[in-house]
Design a protein around this motif. Structure first.
Motif, PDB file in Angstrom:
ATOM      1  N   TYR A 125       0.801  -1.219   0.000  1.00 51.78           N
ATOM      2  CA  TYR A 125       0.000   0.000   0.000  1.00 51.78           C
ATOM      3  C   TYR A 125       0.833   1.268   0.000  1.00 51.78           C
ATOM      4  O   TYR A 125       0.501   2.247   0.654  1.00 51.78           O
ATOM      5  CB  TYR A 125      -0.965  -0.013   1.195  1.00 51.78           C
ATOM      6  N   GLY A 126       1.939   1.271  -0.725  1.00 52.24           N
ATOM      7  CA  GLY A 126       2.719   2.479  -0.901  1.00 52.24           C
ATOM      8  C   GLY A 126       3.337   3.018   0.372  1.00 52.24           C
ATOM      9  O   GLY A 126       3.693   2.277   1.273  1.00 52.24           O
ATOM     10  N   ASP A 127       3.445   4.349   0.446  1.00 54.15           N
ATOM     11  CA  ASP A 127       4.175   5.000   1.525  1.00 54.15           C
ATOM     12  C   ASP A 127       3.357   5.258   2.787  1.00 54.15           C
ATOM     13  O   ASP A 127       3.905   5.662   3.791  1.00 54.15           O
ATOM     14  CB  ASP A 127       4.739   6.339   1.022  1.00 54.15           C
ATOM     15  N   LYS A 128       2.063   5.057   2.729  1.00 59.69           N
ATOM     16  CA  LYS A 128       1.225   5.341   3.894  1.00 59.69           C
ATOM     17  C   LYS A 128       1.567   4.385   5.032  1.00 59.69           C
ATOM     18  O   LYS A 128       1.821   3.218   4.828  1.00 59.69           O
ATOM     19  CB  LYS A 128      -0.254   5.201   3.526  1.00 59.69           C
ATOM     20  N   ARG A 129       1.555   4.904   6.255  1.00 59.12           N
ATOM     21  CA  ARG A 129       1.768   4.095   7.464  1.00 59.12           C
ATOM     22  C   ARG A 129       0.414   3.768   8.078  1.00 59.12           C
ATOM     23  O   ARG A 129      -0.471   4.623   8.117  1.00 59.12           O
ATOM     24  CB  ARG A 129       2.628   4.854   8.485  1.00 59.12           C
ATOM     25  N   TYR A 182       4.437  -4.836   9.359  1.00 56.91           N
ATOM     26  CA  TYR A 182       5.639  -4.569  10.147  1.00 56.91           C
ATOM     27  C   TYR A 182       5.845  -3.070  10.260  1.00 56.91           C
ATOM     28  O   TYR A 182       6.004  -2.378   9.246  1.00 56.91           O
ATOM     29  CB  TYR A 182       6.863  -5.222   9.504  1.00 56.91           C
ATOM     30  N   ARG A 183       5.791  -2.555  11.492  1.00 50.06           N
ATOM     31  CA  ARG A 183       6.059  -1.152  11.794  1.00 50.06           C
ATOM     32  C   ARG A 183       5.339  -0.175  10.861  1.00 50.06           C
ATOM     33  O   ARG A 183       5.944   0.739  10.304  1.00 50.06           O
ATOM     34  CB  ARG A 183       7.555  -0.887  11.783  1.00 50.06           C
ATOM     35  N   GLY A 184       4.050  -0.407  10.694  1.00 50.66           N
ATOM     36  CA  GLY A 184       3.236   0.516   9.916  1.00 50.66           C
ATOM     37  C   GLY A 184       3.119   0.207   8.445  1.00 50.66           C
ATOM     38  O   GLY A 184       2.294   0.795   7.752  1.00 50.66           O
ATOM     39  N   GLU A 185       3.935  -0.701   7.945  1.00 47.29           N
ATOM     40  CA  GLU A 185       3.877  -1.052   6.527  1.00 47.29           C
ATOM     41  C   GLU A 185       3.171  -2.386   6.343  1.00 47.29           C
ATOM     42  O   GLU A 185       3.287  -3.285   7.173  1.00 47.29           O
ATOM     43  CB  GLU A 185       5.280  -1.137   5.930  1.00 47.29           C
ATOM     44  N   ILE A 186       2.465  -2.511   5.218  1.00 48.20           N
ATOM     45  CA  ILE A 186       1.731  -3.733   4.878  1.00 48.20           C
ATOM     46  C   ILE A 186       2.355  -4.323   3.623  1.00 48.20           C
ATOM     47  O   ILE A 186       2.594  -3.616   2.638  1.00 48.20           O
ATOM     48  CB  ILE A 186       0.235  -3.425   4.681  1.00 48.20           C
ATOM     49  N   PHE A 187       2.626  -5.629   3.671  1.00 45.67           N
ATOM     50  CA  PHE A 187       3.330  -6.319   2.598  1.00 45.67           C
ATOM     51  C   PHE A 187       2.452  -7.428   2.026  1.00 45.67           C
ATOM     52  O   PHE A 187       1.935  -8.266   2.777  1.00 45.67           O
ATOM     53  CB  PHE A 187       4.630  -6.935   3.123  1.00 45.67           C
ATOM     54  N   ALA A 188       2.299  -7.446   0.698  1.00 48.55           N
ATOM     55  CA  ALA A 188       1.505  -8.484   0.039  1.00 48.55           C
ATOM     56  C   ALA A 188       2.272  -9.807   0.031  1.00 48.55           C
ATOM     57  O   ALA A 188       3.491  -9.835  -0.116  1.00 48.55           O
ATOM     58  CB  ALA A 188       1.187  -8.066  -1.394  1.00 48.55           C
ATOM     59  N   MET A 189       1.539 -10.893   0.209  1.00 52.71           N
ATOM     60  CA  MET A 189       2.135 -12.219   0.123  1.00 52.71           C
ATOM     61  C   MET A 189       1.673 -12.862  -1.178  1.00 52.71           C
ATOM     62  O   MET A 189       0.493 -12.819  -1.520  1.00 52.71           O
ATOM     63  CB  MET A 189       1.702 -13.076   1.320  1.00 52.71           C
ATOM     64  N   SER A 190       2.611 -13.469  -1.894  1.00 55.49           N
ATOM     65  CA  SER A 190       2.264 -14.059  -3.189  1.00 55.49           C
ATOM     66  C   SER A 190       1.985 -15.546  -3.051  1.00 55.49           C
ATOM     67  O   SER A 190       2.308 -16.173  -2.041  1.00 55.49           O
ATOM     68  CB  SER A 190       3.405 -13.831  -4.190  1.00 55.49           C
ATOM     69  N   GLY A 191       1.384 -16.116  -4.084  1.00 60.42           N
ATOM     70  CA  GLY A 191       1.097 -17.545  -4.121  1.00 60.42           C
ATOM     71  C   GLY A 191       2.369 -18.360  -4.283  1.00 60.42           C
ATOM     72  O   GLY A 191       3.436 -17.838  -4.589  1.00 60.42           O
ATOM     73  N   ALA A 192       2.253 -19.674  -4.083  1.00 58.18           N
ATOM     74  CA  ALA A 192       3.422 -20.550  -4.101  1.00 58.18           C
ATOM     75  C   ALA A 192       3.381 -21.495  -5.294  1.00 58.18           C
ATOM     76  O   ALA A 192       2.321 -21.812  -5.824  1.00 58.18           O
ATOM     77  CB  ALA A 192       3.475 -21.352  -2.807  1.00 58.18           C
ATOM     78  N   ARG A 193       4.565 -21.977  -5.690  1.00 58.89           N
ATOM     79  CA  ARG A 193       4.694 -22.943  -6.778  1.00 58.89           C
ATOM     80  C   ARG A 193       4.338 -24.346  -6.289  1.00 58.89           C
ATOM     81  O   ARG A 193       4.250 -24.606  -5.089  1.00 58.89           O
ATOM     82  CB  ARG A 193       6.127 -22.933  -7.299  1.00 58.89           C
ATOM     83  N   SER A 194       4.192 -25.272  -7.246  1.00 62.26           N
ATOM     84  CA  SER A 194       3.747 -26.630  -6.911  1.00 62.26           C
ATOM     85  C   SER A 194       4.702 -27.345  -5.962  1.00 62.26           C
ATOM     86  O   SER A 194       4.262 -28.003  -5.015  1.00 62.26           O
ATOM     87  CB  SER A 194       3.541 -27.460  -8.178  1.00 62.26           C
ATOM     88  N   GLN A 195       6.020 -27.226  -6.179  1.00 67.08           N
ATOM     89  CA  GLN A 195       6.983 -27.917  -5.313  1.00 67.08           C
ATOM     90  C   GLN A 195       6.834 -27.434  -3.869  1.00 67.08           C
ATOM     91  O   GLN A 195       6.886 -28.212  -2.928  1.00 67.08           O
ATOM     92  CB  GLN A 195       8.415 -27.676  -5.793  1.00 67.08           C
ATOM     93  N   HIS A 196       6.662 -26.130  -3.711  1.00 70.71           N
ATOM     94  CA  HIS A 196       6.448 -25.525  -2.394  1.00 70.71           C
ATOM     95  C   HIS A 196       5.204 -26.131  -1.738  1.00 70.71           C
ATOM     96  O   HIS A 196       5.229 -26.524  -0.572  1.00 70.71           O
ATOM     97  CB  HIS A 196       6.286 -24.014  -2.570  1.00 70.71           C
TER      98      HIS A 196
END
Length: 196
Positions: free
Chosen positions: A10-14, A34-48
């Motif tokens: 979500y960019g620079d907004k805290r 983490y400390r005001g920032e939001i991080f997107a989680m991506s999907g996983a590959r088949s082996q994972h």
């Protein structure tokens, strides 16, 4: 400490923790905080996914009747000391699940965390994220599993320091000392391209 992965969602907004939790409850995909920032989680590959599934099944069988239970990546862990909210690939909790403000959503007391690595998370999970996980008072073991080749790094907290063991032979076992179980690497990698 800087978090380099995954990408900021979500960019620079805290954001406050309360804003994050409200957004996450309404979201269709998972995000770390983490400390005001939001991080997107991506999907996983088949082996994972195969390795994660194998581990979850094996742990469920081996921990049956014990006071510890494995959970998949929907269990959100919160580290109060450093503000991180995250979804490990696998978590083992021993005894009662303890959650933030008794909310039954943000859990504080993992005994074991297992991360199955990917190209985009490898450096983060081995470096900055491990340092953040070390702030969890109940954490005894941290396991890193490579899904694309046979290699497991097992870290055990002996009470004074973290001890590292590397396992890279298919005939060897991953021993989780804190919960008293062993899983063969053959079980972990069954059905993958690297199992042979």
């Amino acid at each position: 400490m800087e978090l380099n992965e995954p990408a900021v969602a979500y960019g620079d907004k805290r954001y406050t923790i309360e804003e994050y939790l409200e957004m996450e409850d309404a979201a269709t995909e998972k995000h770390e905080y983490y400390r005001g920032e939001i991080f997107a989680m991506s999907g996983a590959r088949s082996q994972h996914n195969i390795v994660t599934s194998n581990l979850h099944i094996a742990l469920g069988q081996k921990l049956k009747g014990k006071p510890c239970r494995p959970f998949g990546s929907d269990l959100r862990i919160h580290i109060e000391k450093n503000t991180l909210f995250t979804y490990p690939d696998l978590t083992i909790v021993c005894g009662e699940l303890i959650s933030r403000n008794d909310d039954d959503k943000n859990f504080l007391n993992p005994t074991v965390i297992i991360e199955v690595l990917s190209p985009s998370t490898r450096a983060y999970n081995k470096g900055a994220k491990f340092e953040l996980y070390k702030d969890i008072p109940t954490l005894k073991e941290y396991i890193l599993v490579e899904p694309e080749w046979i290699n497991v790094e097992a870290y055990f907290n002996d009470g004074s320091d973290w001890r590292r063991r590397e396992i890279s032979a298919i005939e060897d076992d991953l021993t989780l000392q804190s919960v008293g179980v062993a899983i063969s690497l053959r079980e972990i990698y069954e059905g993958t391209k690297v199992a042979g």
